[in-house]
Design a protein around this motif. Sequence first.
Motif, PDB file in Angstrom:
ATOM      1  N   GLY A   1      38.194  50.995  37.379  1.00 58.70           N
ATOM      2  CA  GLY A   1      38.466  51.979  38.668  1.00 58.70           C
ATOM      3  C   GLY A   1      39.564  52.718  38.822  1.00 58.70           C
ATOM      4  N   ASP A   2      39.832  53.355  39.567  1.00 58.80           N
ATOM      5  CA  ASP A   2      41.090  54.218  39.912  1.00 58.80           C
ATOM      6  C   ASP A   2      42.316  53.266  39.908  1.00 58.80           C
ATOM      7  N   LYS A   3      42.225  52.439  40.893  1.00 63.61           N
ATOM      8  CA  LYS A   3      43.404  51.347  41.056  1.00 63.61           C
ATOM      9  C   LYS A   3      43.991  50.679  39.847  1.00 63.61           C
ATOM     10  N   ARG A   4      42.851  50.155  39.037  1.00 65.95           N
ATOM     11  CA  ARG A   4      42.984  49.467  37.807  1.00 65.95           C
ATOM     12  C   ARG A   4      43.918  50.468  36.883  1.00 65.95           C
ATOM     13  N   LEU A   5      43.259  51.449  36.745  1.00 69.29           N
ATOM     14  CA  LEU A   5      44.015  52.603  35.727  1.00 69.29           C
ATOM     15  C   LEU A   5      45.209  52.891  36.177  1.00 69.29           C
TER      16      LEU A   5
ATOM     17  N   GLU B   1      51.573  63.268  23.654  1.00 71.68           N
ATOM     18  CA  GLU B   1      50.927  63.265  24.936  1.00 71.68           C
ATOM     19  C   GLU B   1      51.840  63.092  25.984  1.00 71.68           C
ATOM     20  N   ALA B   2      51.754  63.857  27.128  1.00 81.41           N
ATOM     21  CA  ALA B   2      52.534  63.478  28.316  1.00 81.41           C
ATOM     22  C   ALA B   2      52.030  62.173  28.803  1.00 81.41           C
ATOM     23  N   LEU B   3      52.983  61.682  29.614  1.00 84.34           N
ATOM     24  CA  LEU B   3      52.669  60.390  30.312  1.00 84.34           C
ATOM     25  C   LEU B   3      51.259  60.589  31.055  1.00 84.34           C
ATOM     26  N   PRO B   4      50.427  59.278  30.773  1.00 84.51           N
ATOM     27  CA  PRO B   4      48.922  59.538  31.657  1.00 84.51           C
ATOM     28  C   PRO B   4      49.030  59.500  33.077  1.00 84.51           C
ATOM     29  N   THR B   5      48.360  60.074  33.500  1.00 83.76           N
ATOM     30  CA  THR B   5      48.049  60.069  35.187  1.00 83.76           C
ATOM     31  C   THR B   5      46.455  60.045  35.448  1.00 83.76           C
ATOM     32  N   LEU B   6      46.265  59.820  36.529  1.00 87.56           N
ATOM     33  CA  LEU B   6      44.590  59.667  36.899  1.00 87.56           C
ATOM     34  C   LEU B   6      44.153  61.107  36.830  1.00 87.56           C
ATOM     35  N   GLU B   7      44.867  62.143  37.449  1.00 88.04           N
ATOM     36  CA  GLU B   7      44.363  63.479  37.318  1.00 88.04           C
ATOM     37  C   GLU B   7      44.206  64.005  35.994  1.00 88.04           C
ATOM     38  N   ALA B   8      44.803  63.673  35.026  1.00 87.76           N
ATOM     39  CA  ALA B   8      44.526  63.946  33.585  1.00 87.76           C
ATOM     40  C   ALA B   8      43.231  63.347  33.085  1.00 87.76           C
ATOM     41  N   PHE B   9      42.742  62.339  33.730  1.00 89.44           N
ATOM     42  CA  PHE B   9      41.410  62.071  33.259  1.00 89.44           C
ATOM     43  C   PHE B   9      40.255  62.145  34.391  1.00 89.44           C
ATOM     44  N   GLY B  10      40.485  63.090  35.107  1.00 95.50           N
ATOM     45  CA  GLY B  10      39.480  63.513  36.039  1.00 95.50           C
ATOM     46  C   GLY B  10      39.428  62.777  37.310  1.00 95.50           C
ATOM     47  N   ARG B  11      40.538  62.297  37.657  1.00 91.52           N
ATOM     48  CA  ARG B  11      40.436  61.223  38.816  1.00 91.52           C
ATOM     49  C   ARG B  11      41.430  61.639  39.709  1.00 91.52           C
TER      50      ARG B  11
END
Length: 487
Positions: free
Chosen positions: A46-50, A181-191
């Motif tokens: 889920g989004d919160k976990r990620l 890679e840049a620091l990961p974000t939710l938006e980068a993974f379509g969330r």
Amino acid sequence: MTAIVWFRRDLRLHDHAALHIAMQTGDPIIPVFILDDWFCRSGTVGDKRLFAYFAAVQSLANNLAHVGGRLLIRHGDPVQVLSQLAKETGADKLFFNRDYTPYARKRDQSVCDALTSEGVMVQSCKDLVLHEPAEILTKQRTPYAVFTPYRRLWQTLPKEQPYPIPERWLMFDRLNELPGEALPTLEAFGRKALTGDEWTVQRFGERAACERLKQYLNGDIQQYKDRRDMPGLDATSRLSFALKAGTLSIRTVYYLVHEALEEARGEGVTSIEAFITELIWREFYQQVLFFHPKTTEQAFLPQFEGVKWENNPELLARWCEGETGYPIVDAAMKQLGETGWMHNRLRMITASFLTKDLLIDWRYGMAYFAKQLIDYDEAANSGGWQWSASTGTDPQPYFRIFNPISQGEKFDPDGVFVKKYLPVLRDVPLQYIHKPWEMPKEVQEQANCVIGLDYPVPCVDHAERRKLALSLFQEAKDRHLMQKQNE
């Protein structure tokens, strides 16, 4: 001579086994984190976990930058990423901390095989636990299936001291030039991005974890035994995510808790001992999963694999949404949905309700928790669900079924927790807070809570479902016995 340090669920700089051992070689290091689609794009996460995990990664990157380093972030299959990184940098060593889940063990073995064949020295380290699964075995050299003898042996064994913070940080000289890679974000993974004051990088990082531990040791741990089951109180450590993501070391936690135990008196002693027992449960479940990897899919006790669950999809949906009509269950599920965390007593209550009242297979609940919990740990989650469903190692006996009314009355006697997450019940008189359907019509109107309109009617009758659950478990047990006799 260069050493790669592969960060996974150990997102910190203090008391870090692989980092410490790598730096002892005297070689410059390359800190790397790999974004694996198995995790980042999974519909089971889920989004919160990620978000929480990505926040911990960003915190690690910030901390490495502070000491003159850089967290190299790459995306792809770990075997290919690490092999390529070793070739382009000339790295001849790889260090990482061991993980014990079925997926992690398979992945790590593939990495070891591939890089070793390419001439890279690979060393895995003990870091996630104080005692690894194979360290604590019975006299017959088999894993424990019962917690108490496991605990007794665990407590007798010496514990490793925390590793010191490095005094000198020697980084690979071309570290900043390496593509990443840049620091990961939710938006980068379509969330969608999460908003709100609670969704900040700082909340999930190493510093926050250390401060939370210090705060807890200076206060609430002294009353842990008596207050830990009360969800209306902020009386638990809330360190589960820190231990899951590794923003805090289990060695540091145990060492500081043990220090507090030596100084404690009276109630403080029994409370701290109870807290240590919870740390041991964490390692017990790691052992169960290590030796019995199929427990994420199958009942540990074969006699209960054949329980004829009803698996009503409407009832499952009402449970997930916190609309069952039982306040302590609904408030707990609302807490999970809003925060990505749930108090441990409530995890047991909601799991018992799903399996014993709604008669839904524990695997459905386990999967839902896996998606929602920011502190999701595969070993603890499967172990906890099988305990509640009476299908696992050393479980709650199937004939002991939590009553959601009495559980609420006992552990949330003033309705503080229920009213926080179910505001529609805030004006309900205390005598009805855990059974609002018993309110007379005029009381419902005075409380602005009409049952069936403002708050749902109970979706099942607990007493009836309890009887049915007992019969279903007994039938499964009898069928299994008959099959064994006919073999």
